[in-house]
Design a protein around this motif. Structure first.
Motif, PDB file in Angstrom:
ATOM      1  N   ALA A   1       0.905  -1.196  -0.070  1.00  0.00           N
ATOM      2  CA  ALA A   1       0.001   0.016   0.049  1.00  0.00           C
ATOM      3  C   ALA A   1       0.962   1.248   0.018  1.00  0.00           C
ATOM      4  N   ALA A   2       2.155   1.090   0.626  1.00  0.00           N
ATOM      5  CA  ALA A   2       2.946   2.355   0.568  1.00  0.00           C
ATOM      6  C   ALA A   2       3.495   2.713  -0.733  1.00  0.00           C
ATOM      7  N   GLU A   3       3.684   1.851  -1.709  1.00  0.00           N
ATOM      8  CA  GLU A   3       4.260   1.789  -2.921  1.00  0.00           C
ATOM      9  C   GLU A   3       3.414   3.064  -3.697  1.00  0.00           C
ATOM     10  N   ALA A   4       4.386   3.718  -4.492  1.00  0.00           N
ATOM     11  CA  ALA A   4       3.877   5.059  -5.220  1.00  0.00           C
ATOM     12  C   ALA A   4       2.813   5.043  -6.208  1.00  0.00           C
ATOM     13  N   ASP A   5       2.828   3.650  -6.907  1.00  0.00           N
ATOM     14  CA  ASP A   5       2.249   3.545  -8.051  1.00  0.00           C
ATOM     15  C   ASP A   5       0.597   2.596  -7.754  1.00  0.00           C
ATOM     16  N   VAL A   6       0.406   2.553  -6.394  1.00  0.00           N
ATOM     17  CA  VAL A   6      -0.732   1.863  -6.001  1.00  0.00           C
ATOM     18  C   VAL A   6      -1.884   3.034  -5.997  1.00  0.00           C
ATOM     19  N   GLY A   7      -3.056   2.744  -6.411  1.00  0.00           N
ATOM     20  CA  GLY A   7      -4.036   3.753  -6.298  1.00  0.00           C
ATOM     21  C   GLY A   7      -5.323   3.319  -5.587  1.00  0.00           C
TER      22      GLY A   7
ATOM     23  N   ARG B   1      -9.586   0.342   5.684  1.00  0.00           N
ATOM     24  CA  ARG B   1     -10.245   1.864   5.758  1.00  0.00           C
ATOM     25  C   ARG B   1      -9.022   2.956   5.981  1.00  0.00           C
ATOM     26  N   ASP B   2      -8.458   2.521   7.208  1.00  0.00           N
ATOM     27  CA  ASP B   2      -7.450   3.233   7.783  1.00  0.00           C
ATOM     28  C   ASP B   2      -6.165   3.469   6.659  1.00  0.00           C
ATOM     29  N   LEU B   3      -5.996   2.263   6.311  1.00  0.00           N
ATOM     30  CA  LEU B   3      -4.650   2.056   5.493  1.00  0.00           C
ATOM     31  C   LEU B   3      -4.917   3.081   4.196  1.00  0.00           C
ATOM     32  N   CYS B   4      -6.125   2.734   3.699  1.00  0.00           N
ATOM     33  CA  CYS B   4      -6.163   3.682   2.318  1.00  0.00           C
ATOM     34  C   CYS B   4      -6.420   5.141   2.773  1.00  0.00           C
TER      35      CYS B   4
END
Length: 393
Positions: A170-176, A201-204
């Motif tokens: 989730a922390a990777e720059a290309d994830v939407g 939800r918190d992670l997003c």
């Protein structure tokens, strides 16, 4: 020689000519107890009088109108869905697969105008999102994708329950976005715990990602709340709905917040049949019943009764069953023997069930089944399990 119907299904040699509630009558007169409900489609069972009358009434009016014009039935159903959920807007489709296609497009379009590098969507092992090119790429399993390459890029499947892998991805720059079923259906009736839905939800929120819920199978009252995520007290940005929303009539939808859907302007998506008057009239009738608190309370009561009986069944047949899984009336029996043997034994005793991955038998009865139907279903499953045990002895 290939048959006139493309042979992509392994069909049981059965045809049905009538149905009422949780019961189906086959040609020849055999009556079957339906604990499959068309794979969670017939939420109100067979020949529900309200749906029959709604269809009859609408059949005398326009069946189909192009989305070039206003469709009052579509507007009424959209308004009710917005009223009942997190959503600000709705697009109607004909199926869950079509809903998945739009959900993926919506994510991509959202980021194309904000951060074009964010093209990747995170999904989970065991997922099932449909059988279109985008849906099989999202699921990623060999069973779904073999022979259909090259696959649509932009999806990464993560191990089910691996929180460290999820946080890192989730922390990777290309994830939407993250796309997930609150309860996996095809994957073996695997509920995502409420704490995990809240964590998603918190992670997003932490990384600015869109959260997409696939409630095609677990939505529309199936778990005892209108939607499964309601139990966790969280909301997605985009949600896919189908199956039960039409009560047997082909209907699906994508629900979204204004922020998630804002980039989907005129011309960015369409559907010839999606949102037609006939489907939306039926969908509005279904929602008018299923969304009622008293109806959902009754689903929860019946679900508890069925689950209690299934736990007893597992205890009585430990050589056949391992555990009960699921939520509400979306339940699964994890088997110790091949699940196909249990499905077949139940069918021999005039009961319809559905197989799933991880050696699970799915039980997805109509939400309107009676206490007597539950007792009869448990009795037939008990006899089926005894037959499987005797065969193995």
């Amino acid at each position: 020689m290939i048959p006139s119907i493309l042979p992509t299904y392994s069909r049981a040699p059965l045809a049905f000519e009538a149905g009422e509630g949780a019961w189906l009558t086959a040609t020849g007169g055999r009556r079957f107890l339906d604990f499959g409900a068309g794979i969670a489609v017939n939420a109100l069972g067979h020949a529900h009088p309200v749906l029959v009358e709604t269809l009859r009434r609408q059949a005398a009016r326009p069946w189909h109108l192009s989305n070039l014009y206003e469709i009052p039935e579509q507007k009424a159903l959209a308004d009710r869905l917005v009223e009942e959920t997190f959503a600000d807007t709705v697009f109607f489709t004909n199926s869950g697969t079509e809903a998945c296609e739009l959900a993926v497009k919506m994510v991509r379009k959202h980021w194309s105008e904000k951060d074009p590098a964010r093209t990747r969507i995170l999904t989970f092992e065991g997922a099932f999102h449909g059988r279109s090119s985008a849906a099989i790429a999202a699921a990623g399993s060999e069973k779904m994708t073999k022979g259909f390459g090259p696959l649509l890029p932009g999806f990464t499947q993560l191990p089910f329950g691996d929180h460290e892998a999820l946080r890192a991805a989730a922390a990777e720059a290309d994830v939407g976005a993250i796309m997930v079923e609150p309860v996996q259906g095809e994957g073996g009736i695997r509920p995502l715990p409420d704490v995990c839905l809240k964590g998603l939800r918190d992670l997003c929120d932490d990384h600015g990602l869109l959260l997409v819920f696939d409630e095609v199978q677990c939505g529309m009252g199936r778990t005892g709340r209108l939607f499964a995520h309601d139990w966790a007290g969280v909301s997605p940005d985009i949600m896919m709905v189908a199956k039960g929303i039409g009560g047997g009539f082909p209907l699906g939808a994508v629900l979204a917040t204004e922020a998630a859907a804002a980039a989907m302007t005129a011309g960015t998506h369409g559907s010839t049949y999606g949102g037609n008057p006939l489907g939306c009239a039926v969908g509005l009738a279904v929602l008018g019943i299923v969304a009622e608190p008293a109806f959902l309370e009754e689903v929860r009561r019946k679900a508890a009764l069925l689950r209690q009986g299934l736990e007893g069944l597992v205890a009585s047949h430990p050589d056949v069953f391992e555990e009960v899984r699921g939520a509400g009336l979306m339940l699964g029996l994890k088997c110790r023997v091949p699940n196909t043997e249990v499905v077949s034994a139940a069918l021999d005793r005039d009961m319809l069930t559905v197989g799933a991955a991880d050696n699970v038998v799915r039980l997805l009865p109509p939400l309107v089944l009676t206490d007597a139907d539950i007792a009869e279903g448990l009795a037939r499953l008990d006899r089926a399990a005894a037959a499987v045990s005797a065969k193995a002895a």
